[in-house]
Design a protein around this motif. Structure first.
Motif, PDB file in Angstrom:
ATOM      1  N   GLY A 134      34.683  60.782  69.534  1.00 55.21           N
ATOM      2  CA  GLY A 134      33.243  60.962  69.383  1.00 55.21           C
ATOM      3  C   GLY A 134      32.838  62.310  68.837  1.00 55.21           C
ATOM      4  N   GLN A 135      33.797  63.095  68.356  1.00 55.86           N
ATOM      5  CA  GLN A 135      33.497  64.427  67.827  1.00 55.86           C
ATOM      6  C   GLN A 135      32.881  64.329  66.430  1.00 55.86           C
ATOM      7  N   ASP A 136      31.907  65.167  66.156  1.00 59.90           N
ATOM      8  CA  ASP A 136      31.266  65.280  64.845  1.00 59.90           C
ATOM      9  C   ASP A 136      32.290  65.805  63.838  1.00 59.90           C
ATOM     10  N   VAL A 137      32.528  64.988  62.798  1.00 58.69           N
ATOM     11  CA  VAL A 137      33.448  65.412  61.742  1.00 58.69           C
ATOM     12  C   VAL A 137      32.683  65.391  60.421  1.00 58.69           C
ATOM     13  N   GLY A 138      31.668  66.238  60.341  1.00 56.79           N
ATOM     14  CA  GLY A 138      30.870  66.321  59.125  1.00 56.79           C
ATOM     15  C   GLY A 138      29.854  65.206  59.009  1.00 56.79           C
ATOM     16  N   ILE A 139      28.990  65.061  60.013  1.00 55.82           N
ATOM     17  CA  ILE A 139      28.002  63.974  59.969  1.00 55.82           C
ATOM     18  C   ILE A 139      27.003  64.161  58.830  1.00 55.82           C
ATOM     19  N   ASN A 140      26.994  65.342  58.223  1.00 53.81           N
ATOM     20  CA  ASN A 140      26.152  65.552  57.035  1.00 53.81           C
ATOM     21  C   ASN A 140      26.619  64.686  55.860  1.00 53.81           C
ATOM     22  N   GLN A 141      27.807  64.124  55.969  1.00 56.09           N
ATOM     23  CA  GLN A 141      28.353  63.297  54.879  1.00 56.09           C
ATOM     24  C   GLN A 141      28.254  61.800  55.173  1.00 56.09           C
ATOM     25  N   ARG A 142      27.456  61.414  56.162  1.00 48.81           N
ATOM     26  CA  ARG A 142      27.274  59.988  56.451  1.00 48.81           C
ATOM     27  C   ARG A 142      26.644  59.262  55.256  1.00 48.81           C
ATOM     28  N   VAL A 143      27.033  58.002  55.088  1.00 55.44           N
ATOM     29  CA  VAL A 143      26.438  57.164  54.041  1.00 55.44           C
ATOM     30  C   VAL A 143      25.863  55.915  54.700  1.00 55.44           C
ATOM     31  N   SER A 144      25.080  55.154  53.944  1.00 57.89           N
ATOM     32  CA  SER A 144      24.504  53.914  54.463  1.00 57.89           C
ATOM     33  C   SER A 144      25.551  52.808  54.490  1.00 57.89           C
ATOM     34  N   ILE A 145      25.234  51.722  55.200  1.00 59.01           N
ATOM     35  CA  ILE A 145      26.159  50.586  55.247  1.00 59.01           C
ATOM     36  C   ILE A 145      26.391  50.042  53.842  1.00 59.01           C
ATOM     37  N   MET A 146      25.338  49.888  53.067  1.00 61.95           N
ATOM     38  CA  MET A 146      25.483  49.338  51.723  1.00 61.95           C
ATOM     39  C   MET A 146      26.325  50.266  50.845  1.00 61.95           C
ATOM     40  N   GLU A 147      26.157  51.558  50.993  1.00 60.06           N
ATOM     41  CA  GLU A 147      26.967  52.492  50.213  1.00 60.06           C
ATOM     42  C   GLU A 147      28.437  52.404  50.618  1.00 60.06           C
ATOM     43  N   ALA A 148      28.690  52.288  51.921  1.00 63.38           N
ATOM     44  CA  ALA A 148      30.069  52.183  52.398  1.00 63.38           C
ATOM     45  C   ALA A 148      30.723  50.896  51.900  1.00 63.38           C
ATOM     46  N   ILE A 149      29.970  49.797  51.917  1.00 61.81           N
ATOM     47  CA  ILE A 149      30.494  48.533  51.393  1.00 61.81           C
ATOM     48  C   ILE A 149      30.832  48.677  49.909  1.00 61.81           C
ATOM     49  N   ARG A 150      29.956  49.337  49.163  1.00 65.98           N
ATOM     50  CA  ARG A 150      30.199  49.536  47.736  1.00 65.98           C
ATOM     51  C   ARG A 150      31.483  50.331  47.496  1.00 65.98           C
ATOM     52  N   MET A 151      31.767  51.310  48.349  1.00 64.29           N
ATOM     53  CA  MET A 151      32.995  52.092  48.209  1.00 64.29           C
ATOM     54  C   MET A 151      34.233  51.205  48.236  1.00 64.29           C
ATOM     55  N   PHE A 152      34.186  50.149  49.049  1.00 61.19           N
ATOM     56  CA  PHE A 152      35.362  49.292  49.238  1.00 61.19           C
ATOM     57  C   PHE A 152      35.290  47.997  48.433  1.00 61.19           C
ATOM     58  N   THR A 153      34.358  47.927  47.481  1.00 63.36           N
ATOM     59  CA  THR A 153      34.253  46.719  46.651  1.00 63.36           C
ATOM     60  C   THR A 153      34.095  47.122  45.178  1.00 63.36           C
ATOM     61  N   TRP A 154      32.843  47.246  44.717  1.00 61.06           N
ATOM     62  CA  TRP A 154      32.597  47.510  43.300  1.00 61.06           C
ATOM     63  C   TRP A 154      33.244  48.806  42.839  1.00 61.06           C
ATOM     64  N   ASN A 155      33.149  49.858  43.648  1.00 61.27           N
ATOM     65  CA  ASN A 155      33.716  51.144  43.242  1.00 61.27           C
ATOM     66  C   ASN A 155      35.233  51.064  43.078  1.00 61.27           C
ATOM     67  N   GLY A 156      35.874  50.269  43.946  1.00 57.71           N
ATOM     68  CA  GLY A 156      37.318  50.072  43.811  1.00 57.71           C
ATOM     69  C   GLY A 156      37.671  49.384  42.512  1.00 57.71           C
ATOM     70  N   ALA A 157      36.849  48.392  42.127  1.00 57.53           N
ATOM     71  CA  ALA A 157      37.068  47.717  40.845  1.00 57.53           C
ATOM     72  C   ALA A 157      36.856  48.682  39.681  1.00 57.53           C
ATOM     73  N   TYR A 158      35.858  49.541  39.798  1.00 59.11           N
ATOM     74  CA  TYR A 158      35.585  50.536  38.751  1.00 59.11           C
ATOM     75  C   TYR A 158      36.776  51.477  38.582  1.00 59.11           C
ATOM     76  N   ALA A 159      37.390  51.866  39.678  1.00 66.65           N
ATOM     77  CA  ALA A 159      38.507  52.811  39.629  1.00 66.65           C
ATOM     78  C   ALA A 159      39.707  52.245  38.888  1.00 66.65           C
ATOM     79  N   SER A 160      39.762  50.917  38.717  1.00 64.80           N
ATOM     80  CA  SER A 160      40.861  50.286  37.980  1.00 64.80           C
ATOM     81  C   SER A 160      40.378  49.616  36.696  1.00 64.80           C
ATOM     82  N   PHE A 161      39.179  49.982  36.233  1.00 65.97           N
ATOM     83  CA  PHE A 161      38.593  49.435  34.998  1.00 65.97           C
ATOM     84  C   PHE A 161      38.363  47.923  35.093  1.00 65.97           C
ATOM     85  N   GLU A 162      38.119  47.389  36.289  1.00 64.53           N
ATOM     86  CA  GLU A 162      38.022  45.946  36.467  1.00 64.53           C
ATOM     87  C   GLU A 162      36.677  45.492  37.019  1.00 64.53           C
ATOM     88  N   GLU A 163      35.664  46.347  36.935  1.00 60.90           N
ATOM     89  CA  GLU A 163      34.358  45.962  37.475  1.00 60.90           C
ATOM     90  C   GLU A 163      33.733  44.811  36.707  1.00 60.90           C
TER      91      GLU A 163
END
Length: 550
Positions: A456-485
């Motif tokens: 439960g320790q704060d590990v940079g809570i200033n860097q929190r993102v929204s649920i939709m942003e977090a989902i995007r990190m593990f979906t569309w952004n992953g496809a972008y990183a491999s030129f497959e979006e």
């Protein structure tokens, strides 16, 4: 008409507008329609498989943009300290003895996932203790970070390590006060031993099969493999995909483990280039290591560790060496990347990118930084200007956050800084680095949203993102990183039918409960490759069948 239809759900499309729809139709291996349940029902015919989502979330298949599929899978063939819950040196030694008893003499006895911090004794096993386990076999115990190991005398002899062996560049062969080897190996010294402890092709393929089974059960449909065992592993991955042993799609990095590893150069000379392959197996970027681990820690820092004021970490290369190997790969058409955790290593890698692009300009290169751990604002400015794609590991915050706070202090506010990256317009792709931490993408999403450690320790809570942003990190952004979006990463008409059904509504789930969600179904290429079959799911399916009959 549709082969499969999903109705009455929360369809998180991750399209450019972040639309949330109700229903999806699939024909063959592609998405046929996305919209309201009433509209999609028009595509149902007699053979259509109709699934009533009952309000559950349907997402694009998760993409893990950096893990080690073969290492994870082959770890299951030995002593997995994490899976077994080993918490003492005695337990480890007992497990190694049991493994040695069923292993032919001369073959490797391996353990993985070892963490001295979790041991009652708070230490590594000694060389003498490992020799007591067996001298008929080489013994290799890999730390959870995969950057350190401890081995027995037989393994040291195989690697050619003795008291007169010089430390390799970027590593250390540990010695006691008398100059005798302790069996503890750090960074490139470990990487050299890691290569010696390689598996056979059948073992690779079996490990890959086991890994794929676990990954699809977590909703992962694509992985970016970050390497680990060289050409033999590369060959085994392709065979396993061709033969159907691996279901997940693989974007495979061409990885050099140390300065003497010429795998990258051989692939360049063979005429390979990033993107070669198909939607199942594709060649990814050329990759090297620039520094050590963030959790040991041995990553290369501009300022010393808070916990060790005289320690700045370890660098694998000098700037000119890095510029040469990755610069040549860039010039020959490769996407290039490197493991870079500390801010000093990230600085060096960005300089390498700048040098390569100045010599051979290229638009849309999407050069990557694997991990991109401590990324201060000046480094983010350069990433944004260059169009670099960082690959952070949010789950590290959850698993190792307490260590980060101890080792780098206030700099945790710049550790995997997803909030700052989104705000700067940087496209970063989420990854687990499994088996270093849990591959479950929902844990990564949970950690990106909460930024709290297990305690439960704060590990940079200033860097929190929204649920939709977090989902995007593990979906569309992953496809972008491999030129497959253009073919995956979002639920849009014409894209590959790689989909995951959760057991609840992720947008309505409390932020602190997100990691408790489970995967009900995983679809790859329009076919279900995983379906959870506990009693709860069976009851839901019976209800769904009744609803469709009515």
């Amino acid at each position: 008409m549709a082969d499969t239809v999903f109705l009455n759900g929360q369809v998180i499309t991750v399209d450019h507008e972040n639309r949330v729809a109700e229903a999806v139709a699939v024909r063959g291996n592609r998405v046929l329609a996305v919209g309201s349940s009433e509209d999609v029902k028009q595509l149902i015919q007699s053979h259509t498989n109709v699934i009533d989502l009952q309000g559950k979330s349907l997402l694009p298949g998760f993409i893990d943009a950096h893990l080690h599929i073969t290492i994870y899978g082959t770890n299951k063939l030995g002593v997995d300290c994490k899976a077994r819950g080993i918490r003492s040196i005695d337990e480890l030694l007992t497990a190694l003895k049991e493994q040695a008893e069923k292993t032919p003499a001369g073959e490797w006895v391996r353990a993985c996932g070892f963490d001295e911090n979790l041991m009652i004794e708070q230490r590594y096993p000694t060389l003498a203790e490992l020799d007591e386990v067996t001298t008929a076999h080489p013994v290799f115990v890999m730390r959870t970070c995969a950057h350190h190991s401890v081995v027995n005398s037989r393994a040291l002899a195989i690697a050619g390590y003795d008291r007169d062996t010089a430390d390799p560049q970027g590593g250390r062969i540990d010695r006691d006060e008398a100059g005798e080897l302790t069996g503890f190996l750090i960074e490139t010294a470990h990487m050299n031993m890691f290569e010696k402890a390689a598996f056979t092709e059948p073992e690779y393929i079996e490990g890959l099969r086991l890994a794929s089974e676990d990954f699809v059960a977590a909703g992962i449909t694509s992985v970016h493999d970050a390497g680990g065992y060289g050409p033999e592993n590369y060959r085994a991955m392709q065979k396993a995909v061709q033969e159907g042993d691996v279901k997940v799609r693989i974007y495979a990095m061409v990885c050099a483990l140390n300065q003497s590893d010429d795998f990258v150069r051989k692939m360049i000379d063979a005429g390979m280039v990033t993107g070669t392959g198909n939607a199942r197996f594709r060649i990814g970027p050329a990759k090297v290591f620039t520094d050590g681990a963030s959790i040991a820690p041995t990553m290369a820092m501009r300022e010393p560790f808070t916990s060790r004021p005289d320690d700045y970490g370890i660098l694998y290369y000098e700037q000119d060496e890095l510029n040469t190997i990755l610069g040549e790969a860039h010039a020959r058409g490769f996407q290039i990347t490197a493991h870079a955790q500390g801010d000093r290593a990230i600085d060096m890698l960005l300089t390498c990118f700048e040098t390569a692009l100045e010599a051979h300009p290229r638009e849309n290169h999407r050069h990557r930084i694997e991990h991109a751990g401590v990324s201060a604002p000046d480094l983010l400015d350069r990433m944004a200007r260059l169009g670099v794609v960082p690959i952070p590991n949010p789950a590290f915050i959850y698993d190792y956050g307490d260590s980060y706070v101890n080792n780098i202090g206030e700099r945790v506010g710049h550790m995997f800084p997803a909030r700052d990256q989104f705000d700067a317009g940087i496209i970063m792709a989420g990854a687990s680095d499994s088996p270093v931490t849990d591959f479950n993408p929902l844990i990564g999403i949970h950690a990106a949203v909460n930024r709290l450690s297990k305690t439960g320790q704060d590990v940079g809570i200033n860097q929190r993102v929204s649920i939709m942003e977090a989902i995007r990190m593990f979906t569309w952004n992953g496809a972008y990183a491999s030129f497959e979006e253009g073919i995956k990463g979002s639920i849009e008409v014409g894209k590959l039918a790689d989909l995951v059904v959760l057991d609840g509504d992720i947008l309505a789930t409390r932020a602190d409960r997100m990691k408790e969600l489970r995967v009900d179904k995983t679809m790859i290429d329009g076919e279900f490759v995983y379906q959870r079959q506990d009693e709860e799911v069976l009851q839901d399916e019976r209800k769904s069948e009744k609803a469709c009959d009515q």
